[in-house]
Write an enzyme that holds these catalytic residues in place. Structure first.
Site, PDB file in Angstrom:
ATOM      1  N   HIS A  14       0.853  -1.189   0.000  1.00 23.96           N
ATOM      2  CA  HIS A  14       0.000   0.000   0.000  1.00 23.96           C
ATOM      3  C   HIS A  14       0.894   1.245   0.000  1.00 23.96           C
ATOM      4  CE1 HIS A  14      -3.770  -2.135   0.727  1.00 23.96           C
ATOM      5  NE2 HIS A  14      -3.201  -2.793   1.722  1.00 23.96           N
TER       6      HIS A  14
ATOM      7  N   HIS B  78      -0.876  -6.582  -5.243  1.00 27.11           N
ATOM      8  CA  HIS B  78      -1.009  -7.828  -4.489  1.00 27.11           C
ATOM      9  C   HIS B  78      -0.484  -8.960  -5.358  1.00 27.11           C
ATOM     10  CE1 HIS B  78      -3.516 -11.565  -4.037  1.00 27.11           C
ATOM     11  NE2 HIS B  78      -2.988 -11.487  -2.829  1.00 27.11           N
TER      12      HIS B  78
ATOM     13  N   HIS C 218     -21.372  -7.560  -3.703  1.00 26.61           N
ATOM     14  CA  HIS C 218     -22.340  -6.670  -3.073  1.00 26.61           C
ATOM     15  C   HIS C 218     -22.244  -5.244  -3.617  1.00 26.61           C
ATOM     16  CE1 HIS C 218     -18.646  -6.253  -0.797  1.00 26.61           C
ATOM     17  NE2 HIS C 218     -19.085  -5.144  -0.239  1.00 26.61           N
TER      18      HIS C 218
ATOM     19  N   GLY D 120      -6.341 -22.014  11.558  1.00 30.83           N
ATOM     20  CA  GLY D 120      -5.601 -21.639  12.752  1.00 30.83           C
ATOM     21  C   GLY D 120      -4.311 -20.924  12.441  1.00 30.83           C
ATOM     22  N   GLY D 121      -4.300 -20.220  11.331  1.00 32.59           N
ATOM     23  CA  GLY D 121      -3.115 -19.467  10.937  1.00 32.59           C
ATOM     24  C   GLY D 121      -2.880 -18.274  11.846  1.00 32.59           C
ATOM     25  N   ARG D 122      -1.811 -17.573  11.553  1.00 34.38           N
ATOM     26  CA  ARG D 122      -1.397 -16.458  12.410  1.00 34.38           C
ATOM     27  C   ARG D 122      -2.172 -15.202  12.011  1.00 34.38           C
ATOM     28  NH1 ARG D 122       2.979 -12.702  12.848  1.00 34.38           N
ATOM     29  NH2 ARG D 122       3.753 -12.569  14.990  1.00 34.38           N
TER      30      ARG D 122
END
EC number: 1.3.3.3
Length: 305
Positions: free
Chosen positions: A97, A107, A176, A259-261
């Site tokens: 960014h 990205h 959306h 369960g990632g960081r």
């Protein structure tokens, strides 16, 4: 698969190093801080973050290698036959960014999944791509970005770029809002249509192309003057980035469900963002041109060499 996984991991760690070095050199002020972490359920990674630089307001280039006894729902939902298999997932994911609204957010992601079960052949696939999110867009930059993407795909077949460009347009779409997140690039998943070596070569071509695609745009735009009004518009458009990442992004969902960081997963979010109720740009303005002309899933290479 052990040797293959080791080869992928070696490439990804080197890719992280090279991208960080190139971005640090371009910024000229800020340096990446590294946070090595371990996942209690298996695996770990290297989170590298940068911010408050001459160019980069906030960014991160992350490597992770996680494994477990079963795939999370986000990974097995569209492939139910993989439920109950052990898995390994390796990848490099980055978001940059810049502070200057004339420099787009970028990205990129390249990743490898392997799902194994005793007595059965391993199931593996690659995924990844890169995409660009401008605020004050330039046709020259859009053409360059897509030309680099096309050229990276070219050795693997004339149909590869159009197919993955269209997939990118479809994937990075805010349902959306009924608008694209940016001007696209490449996106692909479940890649195992070729043999392993060819798929791995393709991933390397895409990973290596990111800097060639992004830095020339940065160099053209980073000294463009900007004012507070343009920064406010940048913050407004960044809101769309947040909406997509938290609602639709499969990588974010996979990370949270496996369960990632959390700090590493949410590294992609911009540092400053704003929402205004039913805000619309002035007709005929640069801000209006972004959505009216650039965010329209265009064929940027039509008529281009």
């Amino acid at each position: 698969m052990t040797d293959r996984i080791a080869a992928v991991k070696t490439y990804l760690l080197d890719l992280q190093d090279r991208i960080c070095a190139a971005l640090e050199a371009e910024d000229g002020k800020a340096r990446f801080a590294e946070d090595a972490w371990e996942r209690p359920a298996g695996g770990g990674g290297r989170t590298r973050v940068i911010g408050d630089g001459a160019l980069i307001e906030k960014g991160g280039v992350n490597f992770s290698h996680v494994f477990g006894d079963s795939l999370p729902p986000s990974a097995s939902a569209h492939r139910p036959e993989l439920a109950g298999r052990g898995f390994q997932a390796l990848g490099v994911s980055l978001v940059i960014h810049p502070e200057n609204p004339h420099v787009p957010t970028s990205h990129a992601n390249v990743r490898f999944f392997c799902a194994e079960k005793a007595g059965e052949e391993p199931v593996w696939w690659f995924g990844g791509g890169f995409d660009l999110t401008p605020y004050y867009a330039s046709e020259e930059d859009c053409v360059h970005w897509h030309r680099v993407a096309r050229d990276a795909c070219a050795p693997f077949g004339a149909d590869v770029y159009p197919r993955y460009k269209e997939w990118c347009d479809r994937y990075f779409h805010l349902k959306h809002r009924n608008e694209p997140r940016g001007i696209g690039g490449l996106f692909f998943d479940d890649l195992n249509q070729w043999d392993f070596d060819t798929c791995f070569a393709f991933i390397r071509a895409i990973g290596d192309a990111y800097i060639d695609a992004y830095l020339p745009i940065v160099q053209r735009r980073k000294h463009t003057p900007f004012d507070e009004r343009q920064r406010e518009f940048q913050a407004y458009r960044r809101g769309r980035y947040v909406e997509f990442n938290l609602v639709f992004d499969r990588g974010t969902l996979f990370g949270l469900q496996s369960g990632g960081r959390t700090e590493s997963i949410l590294m992609s979010l911009p540092p400053q963002v704003r929402w205004g109720y039913d805000w619309k740009p002035e007709p005929g303005s640069e801000e209006a041109r972004l959505t009216e002309y650039f965010l329209t899933d265009r064929d940027w290479l039509a008529g281009q060499p």
